[in-house]
Design a protein around this motif. Structure first.
Motif, PDB file in Angstrom:
ATOM      1  N   ASP A 331      47.369  56.321  52.832  1.00 45.61           N
ATOM      2  CA  ASP A 331      47.348  55.614  51.551  1.00 45.61           C
ATOM      3  C   ASP A 331      47.746  56.592  50.474  1.00 45.61           C
ATOM      4  O   ASP A 331      47.617  57.792  50.651  1.00 45.61           O
ATOM      5  N   SER A 444      43.324  43.147  47.575  1.00 42.68           N
ATOM      6  CA  SER A 444      44.621  43.811  47.754  1.00 42.68           C
ATOM      7  C   SER A 444      45.751  42.838  48.055  1.00 42.68           C
ATOM      8  O   SER A 444      46.868  43.018  47.598  1.00 42.68           O
ATOM      9  N   GLN A 447      46.574  41.002  44.718  1.00 43.04           N
ATOM     10  CA  GLN A 447      47.055  41.971  43.726  1.00 43.04           C
ATOM     11  C   GLN A 447      46.776  41.606  42.272  1.00 43.04           C
ATOM     12  O   GLN A 447      47.475  42.055  41.380  1.00 43.04           O
ATOM     13  N   MET A 449      43.350  40.279  39.404  1.00 40.50           N
ATOM     14  CA  MET A 449      41.978  39.838  39.183  1.00 40.50           C
ATOM     15  C   MET A 449      42.005  38.964  37.936  1.00 40.50           C
ATOM     16  O   MET A 449      42.821  39.185  37.044  1.00 40.50           O
ATOM     17  N   LYS A 464      44.569  40.500  35.086  1.00 37.91           N
ATOM     18  CA  LYS A 464      45.247  41.796  35.176  1.00 37.91           C
ATOM     19  C   LYS A 464      45.666  42.011  36.624  1.00 37.91           C
ATOM     20  O   LYS A 464      45.058  41.464  37.543  1.00 37.91           O
ATOM     21  N   GLY A 465      46.737  42.785  36.809  1.00 35.12           N
ATOM     22  CA  GLY A 465      47.163  43.032  38.182  1.00 35.12           C
ATOM     23  C   GLY A 465      48.538  43.651  38.255  1.00 35.12           C
ATOM     24  O   GLY A 465      49.073  44.137  37.242  1.00 35.12           O
ATOM     25  N   ALA A 466      49.099  43.640  39.469  1.00 33.93           N
ATOM     26  CA  ALA A 466      50.445  44.178  39.681  1.00 33.93           C
ATOM     27  C   ALA A 466      51.422  43.380  38.806  1.00 33.93           C
ATOM     28  O   ALA A 466      51.290  42.154  38.682  1.00 33.93           O
ATOM     29  N   ARG A 505      51.042  54.449  37.398  1.00 28.65           N
ATOM     30  CA  ARG A 505      50.590  53.206  38.027  1.00 28.65           C
ATOM     31  C   ARG A 505      50.557  52.161  36.912  1.00 28.65           C
ATOM     32  O   ARG A 505      49.904  52.353  35.882  1.00 28.65           O
ATOM     33  N   VAL A 506      51.275  51.050  37.100  1.00 27.34           N
ATOM     34  CA  VAL A 506      51.448  50.096  36.009  1.00 27.34           C
ATOM     35  C   VAL A 506      50.656  48.821  36.284  1.00 27.34           C
ATOM     36  O   VAL A 506      50.775  48.232  37.365  1.00 27.34           O
ATOM     37  N   LEU A 507      49.858  48.410  35.323  1.00 26.54           N
ATOM     38  CA  LEU A 507      49.168  47.127  35.434  1.00 26.54           C
ATOM     39  C   LEU A 507      49.620  46.220  34.301  1.00 26.54           C
ATOM     40  O   LEU A 507      49.853  46.689  33.183  1.00 26.54           O
ATOM     41  N   ILE A 564      51.849  54.820  52.854  1.00 22.86           N
ATOM     42  CA  ILE A 564      51.825  53.356  52.914  1.00 22.86           C
ATOM     43  C   ILE A 564      50.898  52.893  51.807  1.00 22.86           C
ATOM     44  O   ILE A 564      49.696  53.149  51.861  1.00 22.86           O
ATOM     45  N   THR A 565      51.455  52.255  50.791  1.00 22.32           N
ATOM     46  CA  THR A 565      50.635  51.975  49.619  1.00 22.32           C
ATOM     47  C   THR A 565      50.833  50.552  49.113  1.00 22.32           C
ATOM     48  O   THR A 565      51.847  49.908  49.399  1.00 22.32           O
ATOM     49  N   GLY A 566      49.846  50.100  48.374  1.00 23.70           N
ATOM     50  CA  GLY A 566      49.957  48.782  47.754  1.00 23.70           C
ATOM     51  C   GLY A 566      50.646  48.887  46.400  1.00 23.70           C
ATOM     52  O   GLY A 566      50.944  47.889  45.764  1.00 23.70           O
ATOM     53  N   ASP A 567      50.906  50.119  45.974  1.00 19.53           N
ATOM     54  CA  ASP A 567      51.439  50.326  44.629  1.00 19.53           C
ATOM     55  C   ASP A 567      52.946  50.037  44.572  1.00 19.53           C
ATOM     56  O   ASP A 567      53.604  49.815  45.587  1.00 19.53           O
TER      57      ASP A 567
HETATM   58  P1  ATP Z   1      46.847  52.552  48.173  1.00 15.00           P
HETATM   59  O1  ATP Z   1      47.077  51.528  49.220  1.00 15.00           O
HETATM   60  O2  ATP Z   1      47.734  53.713  48.250  1.00 15.00           O
HETATM   61  O3  ATP Z   1      45.416  52.932  47.983  1.00 15.00           O
HETATM   62  P2  ATP Z   1      46.790  51.018  45.783  1.00 15.00           P
HETATM   63  O4  ATP Z   1      45.410  51.397  45.467  1.00 15.00           O
HETATM   64  O5  ATP Z   1      47.758  51.077  44.669  1.00 15.00           O
HETATM   65  O6  ATP Z   1      47.426  51.870  46.882  1.00 15.00           O
HETATM   66  P3  ATP Z   1      45.995  48.334  46.037  1.00 15.00           P
HETATM   67  O7  ATP Z   1      44.602  48.694  45.717  1.00 15.00           O
HETATM   68  O8  ATP Z   1      46.284  47.361  47.094  1.00 15.00           O
HETATM   69  O9  ATP Z   1      46.819  49.591  46.404  1.00 15.00           O
HETATM   70  O10 ATP Z   1      46.664  47.861  44.669  1.00 15.00           O
HETATM   71  C1  ATP Z   1      47.883  47.212  44.646  1.00 15.00           C
HETATM   72  C2  ATP Z   1      48.256  46.879  43.226  1.00 15.00           C
HETATM   73  O11 ATP Z   1      47.292  45.993  42.675  1.00 15.00           O
HETATM   74  C3  ATP Z   1      48.270  48.098  42.302  1.00 15.00           C
HETATM   75  O12 ATP Z   1      49.518  48.683  42.246  1.00 15.00           O
HETATM   76  C4  ATP Z   1      47.879  47.494  40.964  1.00 15.00           C
HETATM   77  O13 ATP Z   1      49.021  47.023  40.302  1.00 15.00           O
HETATM   78  C5  ATP Z   1      47.028  46.318  41.326  1.00 15.00           C
HETATM   79  N1  ATP Z   1      45.616  46.647  41.181  1.00 15.00           N
HETATM   80  C6  ATP Z   1      44.957  47.681  41.695  1.00 15.00           C
HETATM   81  N2  ATP Z   1      43.665  47.663  41.384  1.00 15.00           N
HETATM   82  C7  ATP Z   1      43.482  46.559  40.632  1.00 15.00           C
HETATM   83  C8  ATP Z   1      42.346  45.937  39.992  1.00 15.00           C
HETATM   84  N3  ATP Z   1      41.136  46.463  40.082  1.00 15.00           N
HETATM   85  N4  ATP Z   1      42.553  44.816  39.309  1.00 15.00           N
HETATM   86  C9  ATP Z   1      43.759  44.260  39.228  1.00 15.00           C
HETATM   87  N5  ATP Z   1      44.862  44.775  39.795  1.00 15.00           N
HETATM   88  C10 ATP Z   1      44.737  45.901  40.491  1.00 15.00           C
END
Ligand code: ATP
Length: 905
Positions: A331, A444, A447, A449, A464-466, A505-507, A564-567
């Motif tokens: 991650d 996750s 993506q 909340m 808020k979110g991706a 990291r952009v929200l 491997i990331t969710g970002d």
């Molecule tokens: P990794 O898998 O490397 O830990 P990550 O933490 O970015 O990566 P996720 O937690 O799945 O992966 O987050 C994916 C996306 O969701 C982020 O890039 C962000 O835009 C959004 N995100 C992360 N945390 C929150 C949150 N608490 N509330 C809303 N959106 C979020």
């Protein structure tokens, strides 16, 4: 407390429950109440039960064909009136069993002890504040907050739930997660159907909930089922299984040989007692009794060393597999980066802003075009709501302790609270004015909340979110004046990309007004785009310094590192470049794949991409499983990290599933083989290093022990075949095997890592443990032992020495040569003369103890009586030591030849 309510909690109204337990849903217990209750009810832990009683485990030590033979030998010698021999054999069997028992228990304790390092925590409300406490400190009446990924820490009566689903398979065997609710239930509802209850040890797979603790420790449903608490660690691994199997075969082969010897002796008309003794001597001498125990102990020592470097092993086989790892999939957030988020840039209503200050300290300035904003932020409506959305659509808390600000909850959310506070918001005031009535928690795979708030004119949604997700839900955007203008997704995307390409990291944030009291975010494709886009907040999460070095080390060790990331893809890529996952001249050609692109690949393409691509972004947790499988079809041994509840299948599937000790969910920890106490990628690299070392040391030990047995076996065989007197008696063989394995061989388990351990390719799992070089060394040293012991025995007899003296000479030769050979075995390839003599002081302590024991064996009358030994002269010692040095030098020459041969090929 309220025993009459036992078993009726599900039937009570939740106010009755709270009243009975004398607690409050919003305020929880006071610390004072909690302390008192802890004293009354005891800690929330299960009384551990060992799988087997110590007595049974001690008895099991005797369950071994060799021991049976020794017991028979003891009985036979007793019947023949050889009381001393009989007592010695019996005594040795007993001591052997006790040593085996103690060592096994120690290894088991070492591994069980790790469980304490993995103690879980629980989010509770105490004194009206949300806080995190060790699960062991929970007491009846505590208000517990559950979120997906948590393990339910005690038995709970649920007070409220949002989409709460709990996997209760551990308790009920039902594999589909149960949907939970908080209403009252009929009195006679059976346990498995009590959907308003949460049971200790079960796993939250989705949603959130709040419950009150009604039972802790042994008073939970789980605690009542004795069998379930037995998750004692087994000491078995594929390697120990192989070694045990090998030892078993060896045992039977040697026993068969001993049987044949006995038969042949009788056939030639020798006295049955002599032949029997010879057969027993052969069996005792040739069977490597210490082998399985030392292998287990070496693994346990490896486990301890890994724990010291923050890698906590949950399943012993991981120790071995780590040494063979070829790919580490990690991650990004928290593992490769610090997980210390600070918002630095905001774009709202078409204007760019900057925030000064670092960490979570809410001290800093909001700058526009480099100048501090003088007018209040309410002047800029989009900015105002963008920050407010970050503050309210948030489940975390900032806490100050000794002047340091930290986050309780999600670091991303912590950063958003800090940015709002820097801009001058008052948290309590805003929460009071816009009370939350509903929430869709962050997951996750979603993506985003969203929260629903009540205000004077109706209800407001904040989301808020991706960026992609949030923008997809928006039909309009807010400008600086608060007016609604058409949204331009492409233009916004360029802003997102520019920020992400800087590694931020952009929200994104959005809001909407509604008149419903239940939050429902429909699919934007079906329900239109109902929300209003507010802006972007971009936060820095610096890469961990030490990771850069670890990634380079992995590269040298032939291990590929993949992110491997969710970002966002560009954020991921920028960080990957900074820590060296993407590097070299052709880095522009190194592709980054997104989850969306992955989904479109055929299995063949996927397997190729999994192998070649280093950065996978916006990956849904389910896709991690596909990636692991794809890499495995390419023959990789995969280590995969994961923290979320949906990562569990991938963690289980990976050769080594790695969970996070700080920010990971309990579900992911349950599915893992190893947990990182510090969530840090560098600890994986450290564990791989230790894994390789464990393997090296095992091979060193095996290389050392086999010649002892083979050499002794040969000495006795030759004597029998030639019809000569036995140079080593059964009791003496017992002495040799027992003392040398413990004093000498075991010390190799403490050998430090060889230089260059991380510059060689991973060991492939199907490569045999011993290669040609080592096998030939085992045979040549066995031959040297045979030559030395047999030759010296015969020579001294010819010189007129007594039989006792000659035998003592042979036994002492074994001890001394094995001590010198131990030095050879400190490295299988490097010269011992180039190894720091004291880098493993245990070796010298071991040799010292062994020689002292041997001097007692040779010179004390008691030992002379027990083992039929006799004092030796200085000349004898000179000869033995000379031969030991000769073997040491010869083996070093042989190593040198191999080194040369390898250089040429
Ligand atoms: P990794 O898998 O490397 O830990 P990550 O933490 O970015 O990566 P996720 O937690 O799945 O992966 O987050 C994916 C996306 O969701 C982020 O890039 C962000 O835009 C959004 N995100 C992360 N945390 C929150 C949150 N608490 N509330 C809303 N959106 C979020």
């Amino acid at each position: 407390m309220a025993t009459s309510f036992k078993d009726l909690w599900h039937h009570l109204h939740h106010d009755e429950v709270l009243e009975t337990l004398d607690t409050h849903e919003q305020q929880g217990l006071t610390e004072q109440q909690a302390r008192e209750r802890l004293a009354t009810h005891g800690p929330n832990t299960l009384t551990a039960a060992r799988q087997t009683s110590w007595f049974k485990r001690l008895l099991l030590q005797f369950h071994n064909p060799l021991i049976y033979i020794l017991l028979i030998a003891s009985a036979v010698t007793l019947a023949l009136g050889e009381y001393i021999d009989s007592a010695v054999i019996f005594g040795v069997v007993l001591i052997n069993a006790i040593i085996g028992f103690v060592q096994e228990s120690k290894a088991e304790d070492a591994i069980n002890g790790l469980k304490d390092m993995l103690s879980s925590s629980a989010a509770v409300i105490r004194d009206g504040n949300r806080t995190t406490i060790p699960a062991a400190d929970l007491v009846p009446g505590d208000i517990v907050l559950l979120a997906s990924g948590d393990k339910v820490p005690a038995d709970l009566r649920l007070l409220s739930c949002r989409d709460l689903q709990i996997d209760e398979s551990a308790l009920t065997g039902e594999s589909v997660p149960t949907e939970k609710q908080s209403g009252q239930m009929a009195r006679d509802t059976v346990l498995a159907d009590r959907s308003n209850m949460g049971f200790a040890g079960t796993l939250v797979t989705y949603g959130t909930g709040r419950g009150v603790v009604i039972g802790t420790g042994d008073h939970t449903e789980t605690g009542k089922i004795a069998g379930m608490i037995n998750d004692a660690v087994t000491l078995e691994t594929p390697l120990t299984r192989k070694i045990n199997a090998f030892s078993q075969i060896l045992l039977w082969v040697i026993l068969a040989m001993a049987g044949v010897t006995f038969g042949v002796g009788l056939f030639y008309g020798q006295h049955w007692v002599d032949t029997f003794i010879a057969a027993v001597a052969l069996a005792v001498a040739a069977i490597p009794e210490g082998l399985p125990a030392v292998v287990t102990i070496t693994l346990a020592i490896g486990v301890r060393r890994m724990a010291l470097r923050n890698a906590i092993i949950r399943k012993l086989p991981a120790v071995e597999t780590l040494g063979s790892t070829t790919v580490i999939c990690s991650d990004k957030t928290g593992t490769l980066t610090e997980n210390q988020m600070t918002v630095q840039r905001i774009i709202a209503g078409g204007t760019g802003f900057e925030l000064t200050g670092g960490g979570y300290d809410p001290v800093g300035e909001l700058l526009q075009d480099g100048v501090a904003m003088t007018s209040g932020i309410t002047e800029h409506q989009a900015l105002h709501h963008c920050l407010l959305a970050g503050l309210l659509c948030n489940d975390s808390e900032l806490v100050e302790k000794d002047g340091r600000w930290t986050v309780h909850g999600d670091p991303t959310e912590g950063a958003l609270i800090t940015s709002a506070l820097k801009a001058g918001f008052d948290r309590h005031e805003m929460h009071g004015r816009l009370q939350r009535v509903d929430v869709i928690p962050f997951e996750s795979d979603r993506q985003y909340m969203a929260t629903l708030h009540h205000h004077d004119k109706g209800h407001r949604i904040y989301m808020k979110g991706a960026a992609e997700q949030v923008i997809a839900h928006c039909g309009q955007a807010m400008n600086a004046e608060g007016d609604l203008v058409p949204i331009d997704p492409e233009h916004l995307q360029t802003h997102v990309d520019t920020l992400a390409a800087q590694g931020l990291r952009v929200l994104a944030f959005a809001m909407g007004e509604t008149d419903t009291t239940q939050l429902n975010i429909a699919d934007p494709d079906q329900d239109g785009k109902r929300l209003i886009f507010l802006g972007l907040q971009a936060m820095i999460d610096p890469p961990r310094e030490e990771v850069i070095h670890s990634v380079t080390q992995c590269g040298k060790a032939g291990i590929r590192v993949k992110m491997i990331t969710g970002d966002h893809a560009l954020t991921a890529r920028a960080i990957a470049e900074r820590i060296g996952i993407i590097q070299g001249r052709d880095k522009d050609q190194q592709r980054t794949l997104t989850g969306q692109q992955l989904a479109q690949l055929s299995p063949d393409e996927l397997s190729k991409a999994a192998d070649q691509v280093s950065v996978f972004a916006r990956v849904a947790p389910e896709q991690k499983l596909r990636l692991v499988e794809a890499l495995q079809t390419r023959g990789h041994v995969v280590a995969m990290t994961g923290d979320g509840v949906n990562d569990a299948p991938a963690l289980k599937r990976a050769n080594i599933g790695i969970a996070m000790g700080i920010n990971g969910t309990e579900v992911s920890r349950d599915a893992s083989d190893m947990v990182l106490a510090d969530d840090n990628f560098s600890s994986i690299e450290a564990a791989v290093e230790e894994g390789r070392n464990v393997f090296d040391n095992l091979v060193k030990f095996i290389t050392w022990i086999l010649p002892t047995n083979l050499g002794q076996g040969l000495v006795i065989m030759v004597a029998i075949l030639l019809g000569l007197t036995l140079p080593v008696l059964p009791v003496q063989a017992l002495w040799l095997n027992m003392t040398t394995a413990v004093f000498l061989g075991l010390m190799l388990a403490f050998e430090p890592r060889e230089p260059g351990i991380m510059s060689r390719a991973p060991r492939l799992p199907d490569v045999p443990l011993l290669n040609g070089e080592i096998i030939s060394r085992i045979f040549s040293v066995s031959a040297l032992l045979l030559l030395g012991a047999f030759g010296l025995f015969q020579w001294s007899l010819a010189q007129g020495a007594s039989l006792e003296e000659a035998r003592t000479l042979a036994v002492s030769l074994f001890v001394v040569v094995q001590s010198f050979f131990l030095l050879n075995c400190r490295s299988l390839t490097r010269s011992v003369f180039r190894t720091h003599p004291f880098s493993n002081p245990w070796i010298w302590w071991g040799i010292g103890a062994m020689w002292l024991a041997q001097l007692l064996f040779v010179y004390t009358p008691v030992m002379n009586l027990l083992f039929q030994s006799a004092p030796l002269s200085l000349q004898h010692w000179g000869l033995i030591l000379g031969y030991g040095v000769f073997v040491l030098v010869l083996v070093e020459l042989e190593k040198g030849l191999w080194r040369r041969w390898k250089e040429r090929h």
